[in-house]
Design a protein around this motif. Structure first.
Motif, mmCIF file in Angstrom:
data_model
loop_
_atom_site.group_PDB
_atom_site.id
_atom_site.type_symbol
_atom_site.label_atom_id
_atom_site.label_comp_id
_atom_site.label_asym_id
_atom_site.label_seq_id
_atom_site.Cartn_x
_atom_site.Cartn_y
_atom_site.Cartn_z
ATOM 1 N N LEU B 5 0.813 -1.254 0.165
ATOM 2 C CA LEU B 5 -0.118 -0.044 -0.025
ATOM 3 C C LEU B 5 0.958 1.370 0.052
ATOM 4 N N ASP B 6 1.882 1.217 -0.372
ATOM 5 C CA ASP B 6 2.921 2.160 0.069
ATOM 6 C C ASP B 6 2.660 3.319 -1.009
ATOM 7 N N ALA B 7 2.257 2.994 -2.362
ATOM 8 C CA ALA B 7 1.886 4.205 -3.205
ATOM 9 C C ALA B 7 0.327 4.206 -3.135
ATOM 10 N N GLY B 8 -0.382 3.654 -2.030
ATOM 11 C CA GLY B 8 -1.824 3.827 -1.875
ATOM 12 C C GLY B 8 -2.592 2.829 -2.906
ATOM 13 N N LEU B 9 -3.892 2.873 -2.520
ATOM 14 C CA LEU B 9 -4.690 1.839 -3.203
ATOM 15 C C LEU B 9 -6.145 2.502 -3.138
ATOM 16 N N VAL B 10 -6.851 2.651 -4.375
ATOM 17 C CA VAL B 10 -7.988 3.234 -4.438
ATOM 18 C C VAL B 10 -9.052 1.880 -4.868
ATOM 19 N N LEU B 11 -10.089 1.922 -4.196
ATOM 20 C CA LEU B 11 -11.059 0.569 -4.803
ATOM 21 C C LEU B 11 -12.342 1.330 -4.702
ATOM 22 N N GLU B 12 -13.142 0.990 -5.885
ATOM 23 C CA GLU B 12 -14.695 1.588 -5.844
ATOM 24 C C GLU B 12 -15.319 0.107 -5.816
ATOM 25 N N LEU B 13 -16.177 0.021 -4.821
ATOM 26 C CA LEU B 13 -16.993 -1.066 -4.577
ATOM 27 C C LEU B 13 -18.540 -0.897 -4.772
ATOM 28 N N PRO B 14 -19.270 -1.916 -5.369
ATOM 29 C CA PRO B 14 -20.761 -1.823 -5.637
ATOM 30 C C PRO B 14 -21.368 -1.860 -3.989
ATOM 31 N N THR B 15 -22.427 -1.331 -4.079
ATOM 32 C CA THR B 15 -23.210 -1.675 -2.750
ATOM 33 C C THR B 15 -23.571 -2.905 -2.578
ATOM 34 N N ASP B 16 -23.005 -3.923 -1.893
ATOM 35 C CA ASP B 16 -23.277 -5.286 -1.809
ATOM 36 C C ASP B 16 -22.532 -5.783 -0.737
ATOM 37 N N ILE B 17 -23.274 -6.035 0.454
ATOM 38 C CA ILE B 17 -22.867 -6.166 1.822
ATOM 39 C C ILE B 17 -21.655 -7.716 1.474
ATOM 40 N N GLN B 18 -22.388 -8.342 0.426
ATOM 41 C CA GLN B 18 -21.533 -9.725 0.442
ATOM 42 C C GLN B 18 -20.198 -9.497 -0.098
ATOM 43 N N SER B 19 -20.007 -8.386 -0.623
ATOM 44 C CA SER B 19 -18.575 -7.958 -1.291
ATOM 45 C C SER B 19 -17.646 -7.525 0.175
ATOM 46 N N ILE B 20 -18.259 -7.247 1.231
ATOM 47 C CA ILE B 20 -17.417 -6.615 2.274
ATOM 48 C C ILE B 20 -16.326 -7.610 2.745
ATOM 49 N N GLU B 21 -16.686 -8.657 3.071
ATOM 50 C CA GLU B 21 -15.381 -9.631 3.565
ATOM 51 C C GLU B 21 -14.375 -9.839 2.712
ATOM 52 N N SER B 22 -14.743 -10.049 1.265
ATOM 53 C CA SER B 22 -13.669 -10.206 0.303
ATOM 54 C C SER B 22 -12.717 -8.992 0.105
ATOM 55 N N ALA B 23 -13.500 -7.686 0.102
ATOM 56 C CA ALA B 23 -12.944 -6.593 -0.004
ATOM 57 C C ALA B 23 -11.749 -6.329 1.264
ATOM 58 N N VAL B 24 -12.186 -6.596 2.302
ATOM 59 C CA VAL B 24 -11.345 -6.409 3.593
ATOM 60 C C VAL B 24 -10.117 -7.295 3.537
ATOM 61 N N GLU B 25 -10.442 -8.640 3.051
ATOM 62 C CA GLU B 25 -9.434 -9.626 2.829
ATOM 63 C C GLU B 25 -8.407 -9.205 1.746
ATOM 64 N N PHE B 26 -8.823 -8.645 0.645
ATOM 65 C CA PHE B 26 -8.178 -7.966 -0.235
ATOM 66 C C PHE B 26 -7.323 -7.039 0.020
ATOM 67 N N VAL B 27 -7.760 -5.870 0.805
ATOM 68 C CA VAL B 27 -6.814 -4.843 1.453
ATOM 69 C C VAL B 27 -5.720 -5.346 2.472
ATOM 70 N N MET B 28 -6.241 -6.430 3.213
ATOM 71 C CA MET B 28 -5.224 -6.871 4.273
ATOM 72 C C MET B 28 -4.053 -7.680 3.524
ATOM 73 N N SER B 29 -4.512 -8.144 2.247
ATOM 74 C CA SER B 29 -3.305 -9.266 1.680
ATOM 75 C C SER B 29 -2.533 -7.984 0.896
ATOM 76 N N ARG B 30 -2.815 -6.848 0.614
ATOM 77 C CA ARG B 30 -2.063 -5.904 -0.144
ATOM 78 C C ARG B 30 -1.254 -5.161 0.763
ATOM 79 N N CYS B 31 -1.303 -5.403 1.935
ATOM 80 C CA CYS B 31 -0.609 -4.255 2.990
ATOM 81 C C CYS B 31 0.497 -5.359 4.029
ATOM 82 N N ASP B 32 1.664 -5.163 3.734
ATOM 83 C CA ASP B 32 2.729 -5.664 4.568
ATOM 84 C C ASP B 32 2.804 -5.637 5.860
ATOM 85 N N SER B 33 2.317 -4.261 6.200
ATOM 86 C CA SER B 33 2.017 -3.946 7.669
ATOM 87 C C SER B 33 0.895 -4.831 8.370
#
Lengths: 110, 150
Positions: B5-33
């Motif tokens: 995430l050093d250079a930042g990350l921008v996500l645009e998500l549809p309003t779909d609560i089913q997508s929240i878990e995978s979106a959060v997991e994606f963010v966590m996987s992209r972040c070494d910290s």
């Protein structure tokens, strides 16, 4: 998230696997309410295989507990890991539920 | 710092609560910290981001699938930051009651913002109230045992 439902005497045991969050909380709610409608009154929800619960998941547990109590029953929770305990303590929901170390303790004397 | 995430990350998500878990997991996987600061980040940041996304979709965008939620993430200067913006009219965060008070403890909703404030070091809103910024400091000694109290 998935969950397994089993019986131990009069107690309905629901073991949750995966996160209990906004996207799947209704599945758990629907299942417990079905069992409640079917006459079950004693419930244990076990979180031995659950990583975390968000506020929606906590809300569903509160809602289920109220509905079960209204029918003269009880909902107990078991096997919360350190993260889950932190969330229950932060929200003070640890004061609302009977929480046990494991499912055996929850079933004991129920 | 070699962080996803050093250079930042921008996500645009549809309003779909089913997508929240995978979106959060994606963010966590992209972040070494996120991988090295085990519980501090894996609990605090993960739950905070989940709550922000849920609020944006459920209340901000009112479940409207035609509306999106924009997430901007960055790591730098010892802090992990996420900004979550919806297309709603916004709300007054000071009007949300304390869910731990006896009269509120049995309510089935109203704990999301409280958890964010407890778990993150900083939680702030834009004037309109449709954009929340979460900050978790990565230096030792912050957030896990408390977090923002504002």
């Amino acid at each position: 998230m998935s969950f397994q439902v089993s019986r131990s005497g009069e107690v309905t045991l629901i073991e949750v696997e995966g996160q209990l969050i906004v996207g799947n909380r209704q599945e758990l709610k629907q299942k417990v309410l079905e069992q409640l409608d079917g006459g079950d009154r004693k419930f244990v929800i076990d979180f031995a295989n659950t990583g975390y619960i968000d506020s929606s998941g906590l809300g569903v547990l509160v809602s289920l507990s109220k509905k079960i109590r209204e029918q003269g029953g009880e909902l107990r929770l078991s096997s919360l890991n350190d993260d889950l305990r932190t969330l229950f303590e932060l929200t003070k929901l640890d004061t609302l539920f009977r929480i046990t170390e494991n499912k055996s303790q929850a079933l004991e004397g129920f | 710092m070699d962080d996803g995430l050093d250079a930042g990350l921008v996500l645009e998500l549809p309003t779909d609560i089913q997508s929240i878990e995978s979106a959060v997991e994606f963010v966590m996987s992209r972040c070494d910290s996120c991988r090295t600061r085990e519980r501090r980040v894996s609990l605090n940041f993960r739950v905070g981001l989940t709550e922000a996304l849920a609020n944006a979709m459920l209340y901000g965008n009112a479940h409207d699938p035609s509306k999106s939620v924009v997430v901007v993430l960055s790591v730098g200067e010892g802090r992990l930051q996420a900004t979550v913006r919806d297309h709603g009219a916004g709300f007054d965060p000071s009007a949300i009651p304390d869910p731990t008070r006896p009269e509120n403890i049995t309510r089935s909703c109203g704990r999301g913002l409280y958890l964010m404030r407890q778990l993150l070091d900083e939680v702030s809103f834009n004037d309109r109230g449709n954009e929340v910024t979460l900050v978790l400091r990565l230096d030792p000694g912050s957030a896990l045992e408390g977090g923002a109290q504002a």
